[in-house]
Write a protein that holds these residues in place. Structure first.
Motif, PDB file in Angstrom:
ATOM      1  N   TYR A  78       0.845  -1.201   0.000  1.00  0.00           N
ATOM      2  CA  TYR A  78       0.000   0.000   0.000  1.00  0.00           C
ATOM      3  C   TYR A  78       0.875   1.244   0.000  1.00  0.00           C
ATOM      4  O   TYR A  78       1.885   1.284   0.693  1.00  0.00           O
ATOM      5  N   ASN A  81      -0.475   5.485  -4.027  1.00  0.00           N
ATOM      6  CA  ASN A  81      -1.480   6.536  -4.222  1.00  0.00           C
ATOM      7  C   ASN A  81      -1.109   7.826  -3.506  1.00  0.00           C
ATOM      8  O   ASN A  81      -1.516   8.905  -3.916  1.00  0.00           O
ATOM      9  N   MET A 174     -10.730   2.574  -5.620  1.00  0.00           N
ATOM     10  CA  MET A 174     -10.230   3.695  -4.820  1.00  0.00           C
ATOM     11  C   MET A 174      -9.656   4.820  -5.676  1.00  0.00           C
ATOM     12  O   MET A 174      -9.477   5.934  -5.184  1.00  0.00           O
ATOM     13  N   THR A 178     -10.421  10.255  -8.695  1.00  0.00           N
ATOM     14  CA  THR A 178      -9.186  10.935  -8.310  1.00  0.00           C
ATOM     15  C   THR A 178      -8.456  11.423  -9.561  1.00  0.00           C
ATOM     16  O   THR A 178      -8.847  11.119 -10.688  1.00  0.00           O
ATOM     17  N   ARG A 203     -19.387  -5.192  -2.906  1.00  0.00           N
ATOM     18  CA  ARG A 203     -19.513  -3.743  -2.669  1.00  0.00           C
ATOM     19  C   ARG A 203     -18.651  -2.954  -3.646  1.00  0.00           C
ATOM     20  O   ARG A 203     -19.067  -1.906  -4.147  1.00  0.00           O
ATOM     21  N   PHE A 206     -20.404  -2.951  -6.968  1.00  0.00           N
ATOM     22  CA  PHE A 206     -21.494  -1.958  -6.919  1.00  0.00           C
ATOM     23  C   PHE A 206     -20.948  -0.575  -7.253  1.00  0.00           C
ATOM     24  O   PHE A 206     -21.495   0.156  -8.080  1.00  0.00           O
ATOM     25  N   HIS A 207     -19.850  -0.234  -6.603  1.00  0.00           N
ATOM     26  CA  HIS A 207     -19.237   1.079  -6.767  1.00  0.00           C
ATOM     27  C   HIS A 207     -18.694   1.259  -8.183  1.00  0.00           C
ATOM     28  O   HIS A 207     -18.979   2.255  -8.863  1.00  0.00           O
TER      29      HIS A 207
ATOM     30  N   PHE B 108     -26.084   3.497   3.088  1.00  0.00           N
ATOM     31  CA  PHE B 108     -26.441   3.533   1.664  1.00  0.00           C
ATOM     32  C   PHE B 108     -27.870   4.053   1.490  1.00  0.00           C
ATOM     33  O   PHE B 108     -28.157   4.856   0.599  1.00  0.00           O
ATOM     34  N   THR B 170     -16.129   3.704   5.006  1.00  0.00           N
ATOM     35  CA  THR B 170     -16.084   2.795   3.852  1.00  0.00           C
ATOM     36  C   THR B 170     -17.378   2.868   3.051  1.00  0.00           C
ATOM     37  O   THR B 170     -17.351   2.882   1.816  1.00  0.00           O
ATOM     38  N   GLY B 173     -17.332   5.956   0.952  1.00  0.00           N
ATOM     39  CA  GLY B 173     -16.439   5.807  -0.202  1.00  0.00           C
ATOM     40  C   GLY B 173     -17.069   4.995  -1.313  1.00  0.00           C
ATOM     41  O   GLY B 173     -16.930   5.313  -2.499  1.00  0.00           O
ATOM     42  N   MET B 174     -17.784   3.951  -0.938  1.00  0.00           N
ATOM     43  CA  MET B 174     -18.366   3.049  -1.937  1.00  0.00           C
ATOM     44  C   MET B 174     -19.621   3.620  -2.592  1.00  0.00           C
ATOM     45  O   MET B 174     -20.030   3.143  -3.641  1.00  0.00           O
ATOM     46  N   LEU B 175     -20.219   4.655  -1.997  1.00  0.00           N
ATOM     47  CA  LEU B 175     -21.409   5.222  -2.645  1.00  0.00           C
ATOM     48  C   LEU B 175     -21.088   6.453  -3.481  1.00  0.00           C
ATOM     49  O   LEU B 175     -21.960   6.952  -4.212  1.00  0.00           O
ATOM     50  N   LEU B 176     -19.850   6.918  -3.422  1.00  0.00           N
ATOM     51  CA  LEU B 176     -19.463   8.039  -4.293  1.00  0.00           C
ATOM     52  C   LEU B 176     -19.623   7.622  -5.751  1.00  0.00           C
ATOM     53  O   LEU B 176     -19.200   6.544  -6.152  1.00  0.00           O
ATOM     54  N   GLU B 196     -11.458  -2.199  10.223  1.00  0.00           N
ATOM     55  CA  GLU B 196     -10.676  -2.012   9.003  1.00  0.00           C
ATOM     56  C   GLU B 196      -9.199  -1.854   9.378  1.00  0.00           C
ATOM     57  O   GLU B 196      -8.861  -1.473  10.487  1.00  0.00           O
ATOM     58  N   ARG B 203      -6.369   4.757   2.532  1.00  0.00           N
ATOM     59  CA  ARG B 203      -6.764   4.625   1.120  1.00  0.00           C
ATOM     60  C   ARG B 203      -8.164   5.196   0.895  1.00  0.00           C
ATOM     61  O   ARG B 203      -8.422   5.856  -0.118  1.00  0.00           O
ATOM     62  N   HIS B 207      -9.322   8.466  -1.465  1.00  0.00           N
ATOM     63  CA  HIS B 207     -10.437   8.398  -2.412  1.00  0.00           C
ATOM     64  C   HIS B 207     -11.479   9.479  -2.110  1.00  0.00           C
ATOM     65  O   HIS B 207     -11.888  10.244  -2.993  1.00  0.00           O
TER      66      HIS B 207
END
Lengths: 274, 274
Positions: A78, A81, A174, A178, A203, A206-207, B108, B170, B173-176, B196, B203, B207
C-alpha cells in the motif's frame, strides 16, 4: 538495457535477497540486461519504503534518468497513491520513453501514467514475486517482456484489435474520481483481487459498475480472486457470480476469465493496444 | 406512534430475541409506542436477510404504509446498496412523512433518502445494538429520538446553524459516484469506522478527499474508529493523524472528534439542519 527498480508502496525488507535473485535471473536470460535496485528500496518509514518525500524523490530520479529504459515497481502492499500525483507532475520527457511495469498497489501509478498518455505501461509481475513458490517463472516472464516483448509473457486472451487495461479491483475502486483515473472507454478491462471478503468484492463491484467511465468499457474479464477471507455467514455466491451480477445490472459485457492474479502465473497486460 | 423495523442488509438470526428486548424497552420508556418487526427480519438468503427481492419488497411495503411513522433499520452488515436504488424508486408519498434511522451499512439508504430530499433522515443506533454490552442505552437513545426527538439523544457537538450528515467511512467511499450519493456541500460531515486496517482507512481518505463533492463540505469530524485490524508492519500513524493528513491535503477543514461509532455510546446525527 537498463531497468530501474523502486518501491513506491510498502517497505521491502528482503530487498537485497530479491535483488540478488532477480539479478541472477536477468543475467541468465538476457545478456546486457541490467536491473538496478535503487537504494530507496531499503528505506523504512512505518508501513512504507521511506517517507512520502523519499519514495517520491527516488521515483522521480529514475523516471527522469535517460540511462534507464524501464521502471519496474518492486512490490505492492500500500502507498503509491500517496505520491503518484506529485511524482507524475515532476516527470520530464525521459519518463515517457520508458516502459513501466507493476500491479496490485502499483496500479495507482499505472493508472496515472496511462491517463497522462504514457505509451508503454503494463500490468504484470514485480521483482518481489520471486519470493513466491514458483516465482522465478513470474519474474522471468516480466524480464522477457521488458527485454524483448516476448509474446509468451502476455495474457493469452488479449485481443489485438482492442485496447486493454488491468487493475486490482480494490485499487481501481479507490482511484475512481481521483486525479489518477484514466479514460477506460472501449477498453477490455481486466480485474483481479486478493485477500478480500466476498462482500467487499460485491460492494466494490457496486461502486465500480455505477461509474460512467466503467460503463463505457468494451467489456470486463475477471482474473483470479485468491486468498478470499472467510466470512460468517458465508456470502453465498462466488466471485465470478458476483462480477457477472453487477456487469449485467450495469450493461457491461462480461468477457470471461483472465490469466492474471496475485500468483506466480500472473501474465503481462500492456495498457492500450497490444 | 408506530415504528417499523426491516433488515435491508445482513441476515438477522437473533431477531426474535432482539424484538422482545426492544419491545420491552419501548414499552417501559414511551406509552403508546409500538415497534413492529417485519417478519422479513427472519428471512435468510446466504449472507442476507432474504433475497434482494424479499428485502426490497419488505422495505417498500413499510415505507408506503401510512400507519407507520418511522422506519428503523434493524442492523448493518452488508447489502442495502444492492436494493436501495430500486426500493427508493417504488416509494410513494407516505414514505416522505416518515423518520428514517440507522447507520453502518444502512448509510447507503440514508444517503439515497437524503439525496431524494427526504426531510427526516438520521444516523444513529439500531435495534440490534441492544445485544452490545450496555446496548440498552443505545437503543433507548434511538427510541427517545424517534418518539420525542429528545435532545439528549443527539451528538453533543452538532452546530444548530449548519447542515450535517454522518456515515461509515467505507460506506461513504463506496457510494461516491453512484445513484445514492447526496450533495454534501456546506455540510459538517461526520465519519466513523470499524474493523478495518489503518492502510484501508488511509486509502479510503485518499479516495474521499479527491471527490469534488467532499471538497465542498464545511468541514469533517471524526467519530470513533474501533476494532482496527492489526497489520504487519504497523501503519505508523493513528486514524486521526490519517484523517487530518488527507483533510489538509484536500483543503477540507478538520473540526475534531465526534461522539458516534459502532458502540453503545453512538449518538444520533440528523441529516440536514438539526
Amino acid at each position: 538495457m537498463r531497468i530501474a527498480v523502486v518501491a513506491p508502496s510498502s517497505r521491502f525488507e528482503d530487498w537485497q535477497a530479491v535483488r540478488d535473485q532477480v539479478g541472477a535471473l536477468a543475467a541468465a536470460r538476457h545478456s546486457g540486461l541490467e536491473v538496478h535496485f535503487h537504494p530507496q528500496c531499503g528505506l523504512v518509514d512505518g508501513h512504507f519504503a521511506g517517507t512520502d518525500a523519499q519514495r517520491t524523490d527516488a521515483l522521480v530520479e529514475v523516471a527522469n534518468d535517460p540511462s534507464f529504459d524501464a521502471i519496474w515497481f518492486a512490490r505492492g502492499g500500500y502507498g503509491s497513491n500517496r505520491i503518484a500525483e506529485a511524482a507524475l507532475a515532476r516527470f520530464g520527457p525521459a519518463a515517457r520513453d520508458k516502459a513501466w511495469l507493476g500491479y496490485s498497489d502499483a496500479g495507482f501509478l499505472l493508472a496515472g501514467l496511462y491517463r497522462a498518455g504514457y505509451a508503454d505501461v503494463a500490468h504484470g509481475p514485480m521483482p518481489r514475486d520471486v519470493s513466491r513458490k514458483g516465482g522465478e517463472a513470474a519474474v522471468g516472464r516480466a524480464l522477457d517482456w521488458l527485454a524483448e516483448r516476448s509474446p509468451h509473457a502476455l495474457e493469452p486472451g488479449l485481443d489485438r484489435g482492442k485496447r486493454h487495461a488491468a487493475f486490482n479491483l480494490t485499487v481501481l475502486g479507490m482511484l475512481l474520481g481521483t486525479a489518477l483515473e484514466p479514460d477506460l472507454a472501449d477498453h477490455v478491462l481486466i480485474v483481479e483481487e486478493v485477500s478480500e471478503h466476498l462482500y467487499a468484492i460485491d460492494r466494490a463491484m457496486f461502486h465500480l459498475s455505477a461509474s460512467a467511465n466503467l460503463r463505457r468499457v468494451a467489456g470486463l474479464r475477471l482474473g483470479r480472486v485468491s486468498d478470499v477471507l472467510s466470512n460468517d455467514p458465508e456470502f453465498g455466491e462466488d466471485a465470478e457470480t458476483i462480477v457477472r451480477h453487477w456487469c449485467e445490472r450495469a450493461g457491461i459485457p462480461f468477457f470471461g476469465r483472465a490469466d492474471i492474479g496475485h500468483d506466480a502465473a500472473n501474465k503481462v497486460v500492456p495498457f492500450g493496444r497490444v
